[in-house]
Design a protein around this motif. Structure first.
Motif, PDB file in Angstrom:
ATOM      1  N   LYS A  14       0.900  -1.165   0.000  1.00 19.05           N
ATOM      2  CA  LYS A  14       0.000   0.000   0.000  1.00 19.05           C
ATOM      3  C   LYS A  14       0.928   1.201   0.000  1.00 19.05           C
ATOM      4  O   LYS A  14       1.694   1.394   0.928  1.00 19.05           O
ATOM      5  N   GLY A  15       0.897   1.987  -1.063  1.00 23.59           N
ATOM      6  CA  GLY A  15       1.889   3.049  -1.200  1.00 23.59           C
ATOM      7  C   GLY A  15       3.233   2.452  -1.601  1.00 23.59           C
ATOM      8  O   GLY A  15       3.297   1.531  -2.410  1.00 23.59           O
ATOM      9  N   TRP A  16       4.312   2.951  -0.967  1.00 21.14           N
ATOM     10  CA  TRP A  16       5.651   2.485  -1.355  1.00 21.14           C
ATOM     11  C   TRP A  16       5.844   1.013  -1.006  1.00 21.14           C
ATOM     12  O   TRP A  16       5.547   0.607   0.119  1.00 21.14           O
ATOM     13  N   PRO A  17       6.367   0.213  -1.956  1.00 22.06           N
ATOM     14  CA  PRO A  17       6.686  -1.183  -1.626  1.00 22.06           C
ATOM     15  C   PRO A  17       7.881  -1.256  -0.666  1.00 22.06           C
ATOM     16  O   PRO A  17       8.683  -0.324  -0.599  1.00 22.06           O
ATOM     17  N   THR A  18       7.974  -2.344   0.080  1.00 24.41           N
ATOM     18  CA  THR A  18       9.108  -2.564   0.987  1.00 24.41           C
ATOM     19  C   THR A  18       9.593  -4.006   0.801  1.00 24.41           C
ATOM     20  O   THR A  18       8.923  -4.811   0.134  1.00 24.41           O
ATOM     21  N   LEU A  19      10.718  -4.323   1.449  1.00 24.86           N
ATOM     22  CA  LEU A  19      11.248  -5.689   1.334  1.00 24.86           C
ATOM     23  C   LEU A  19      10.259  -6.719   1.877  1.00 24.86           C
ATOM     24  O   LEU A  19      10.278  -7.879   1.458  1.00 24.86           O
ATOM     25  N   GLU A  20       9.401  -6.299   2.796  1.00 21.82           N
ATOM     26  CA  GLU A  20       8.408  -7.240   3.363  1.00 21.82           C
ATOM     27  C   GLU A  20       7.403  -7.755   2.334  1.00 21.82           C
ATOM     28  O   GLU A  20       6.757  -8.765   2.564  1.00 21.82           O
ATOM     29  N   ASN A  21       7.282  -7.047   1.223  1.00 20.88           N
ATOM     30  CA  ASN A  21       6.336  -7.485   0.188  1.00 20.88           C
ATOM     31  C   ASN A  21       6.871  -8.671  -0.619  1.00 20.88           C
ATOM     32  O   ASN A  21       6.156  -9.217  -1.466  1.00 20.88           O
ATOM     33  N   PHE A  22       8.139  -9.050  -0.361  1.00 19.35           N
ATOM     34  CA  PHE A  22       8.757 -10.135  -1.141  1.00 19.35           C
ATOM     35  C   PHE A  22       9.140 -11.295  -0.228  1.00 19.35           C
ATOM     36  O   PHE A  22       9.514 -11.081   0.927  1.00 19.35           O
ATOM     37  N   ASP A  23       9.087 -12.506  -0.762  1.00 19.54           N
ATOM     38  CA  ASP A  23       9.603 -13.689  -0.068  1.00 19.54           C
ATOM     39  C   ASP A  23      10.685 -14.316  -0.934  1.00 19.54           C
ATOM     40  O   ASP A  23      10.487 -14.471  -2.139  1.00 19.54           O
ATOM     41  N   ILE A  24      11.798 -14.709  -0.314  1.00 20.86           N
ATOM     42  CA  ILE A  24      12.849 -15.408  -1.066  1.00 20.86           C
ATOM     43  C   ILE A  24      12.825 -16.861  -0.615  1.00 20.86           C
ATOM     44  O   ILE A  24      12.999 -17.138   0.576  1.00 20.86           O
ATOM     45  N   VAL A  25      12.577 -17.760  -1.544  1.00 16.28           N
ATOM     46  CA  VAL A  25      12.329 -19.150  -1.166  1.00 16.28           C
ATOM     47  C   VAL A  25      13.243 -20.074  -1.977  1.00 16.28           C
ATOM     48  O   VAL A  25      13.430 -19.868  -3.184  1.00 16.28           O
TER      49      VAL A  25
END
Ligand code: NDP
Length: 334
Positions: A14-25
């Motif tokens: 919501k608004g600016w994306p952050t690293l939390e919006n991604f998962d590295i699997v």
């Protein structure tokens, strides 16, 4: 069995994306089916349109699904092939980036020649950003010899190429705006813009009017917002706007009011047209012939900002949104 990483959409920003919006699997390399290839990705692109796909909003490309690997342009080496015409060792361009190993349908893979040009060329000058710059100017804005052309987002992938294409096609003056003094210097000293300004230094309208005392004929818009309003103000009669992108609007949580001077479209008989590069595939051969020719002749200056490692792809994407890149933002995977 090989293992590799993939980057998934963890949540919608919501608004600016952050690293939390991604998962590295970490996952097992997938198995290609009939008519498919297994590709080990070497280089991938991060692009502003991906911000749109991280949202649920309906658009010209479907949203990324939460919990699934993201997608985007990449170049990789075929490691296994169940498709006629492809062999291990072939280098292909495709749309399943954001992972180490990709299964790609043969129809979605394009063989590229790593001897003919550096791999990054296929994601940049002769890839989607190059084609966007070309069709935006030539087909949408119908740029003519002698036009004064203004380009926002000018130090980025599309913008820096658009400026050079405008010049090579006979623009009388090319003006660019970008977000730092270093980028302005790059445009003036290396790319060949006639004038450039840092939009953080003062109102865009004032800086644009100073750079274009006789007005502009074409505006190649990558930014929207204040830039678009200033350009409408500066456009001469029968001016054209190639509406390529509006990155100033991608990360705002609430829609902002648009330019306040839209009435000028009537009085000045302006044409403002949005476009999506994928709709202009019929111009591909023309683009490759013309821009490929300039590239071989050493007439195109291009810079890359390369982030190392797939793990750092989310950071590269966030950096692109912040303006960390000069030229094309790329991620080296292997
Ligand atoms: P860029 O390489 O230009 O990278 C994005 C740049 O946008 C950043 O470097 C940053 O530079 C600038 N930026 C970020 N926020 C703002 C802001 N608020 N105001 C002004 N500038 C900002 O990306 P691309 O070349 O890949 O894309 C450029 C544009 O083209 C985007 O709008 C994109 O959506 C659009 N596009 C459209 C396509 C189409 O088919 N229509 C296809 C491909 C791209 P700075 O430091 O100058 O702020």
């Amino acid at each position: 069995m090989s293992k590799g990483l993939e980057i998934r959409l963890a949540s919608r920003p919501k608004g600016w994306p952050t690293l939390e919006n991604f998962d590295i699997v970490e996952v097992e390399a997938p198995q290609p089916g009939d008519g498919e290839l297994l590709v080990r990705n070497l280089l991938m692109s991060v692009d502003p349109y991906m911000r749109g796909r991280m949202s649920a909003a309906k658009s010209y490309t479907p949203p990324y699904e939460i919990g699934k690997a993201m997608e985007g342009g990449a170049v990789g080496e075929v490691v296994a092939s169940n498709a006629e015409g492809f062999q291990p060792g072939d280098i292909v361009r495709h749309l399943r980036g954001w992972r180490d190993y990709a299964v790609v349908g043969a129809k979605q893979a394009t063989k590229v020649d790593p001897q003919a040009a550096p791999l990054s060329t296929y994601l940049y000058v002769l890839g989607m950003p190059g084609m966007t710059a070309y069709v935006g100017l030539v087909d949408v804005a119908e740029q003519k010899e002698g036009d004064v052309v203004f380009i926002s987002g000018a130090a980025g992938a599309v913008g820096s190429l658009a400026g050079q294409i405008a010049k090579l096609r006979g623009a009388s003056r090319v003006i660019g705006s970008a977000g730092s003094a270093e980028k302005v210097r790059y445009l003036l000293d290396e790319v060949g813009f006639d004038a450039a300004f840092n939009y953080h230094d003062g109102p865009v309208a004032e800086q644009l009017n100073a750079a274009a005392p006789d007005g502009i004929d074409v505006y190649f818009d990558n930014v929207g917002g204040e830039h678009l309003e200033a350009a409408i103000d500066a456009l001469n009669d029968f001016g054209r706007v190639a509406e390529c992108g509006m990155i100033s609007q991608y990360n705002i949580a609430e829609p902002e009011p648009g330019p306040r001077n839209m009435f000028m479209l009537v009085a000045k008989r302006l044409r403002l047209e949005g476009f999506i590069v994928g709709d202009r595939a019929h111009l591909k051969d023309q683009f490759v012939a013309e821009v490929g020719g300039w590239l071989r002749e050493g007439k195109i200056n291009y810079r890359e900002t390369v982030v190392d490692g797939l793990r750092n792809a989310p950071e590269a994407f966030l950096g692109l949104m912040r303006g960390d890149n000069i030229g094309k933002m790329l991620v080296k995977i292997a």
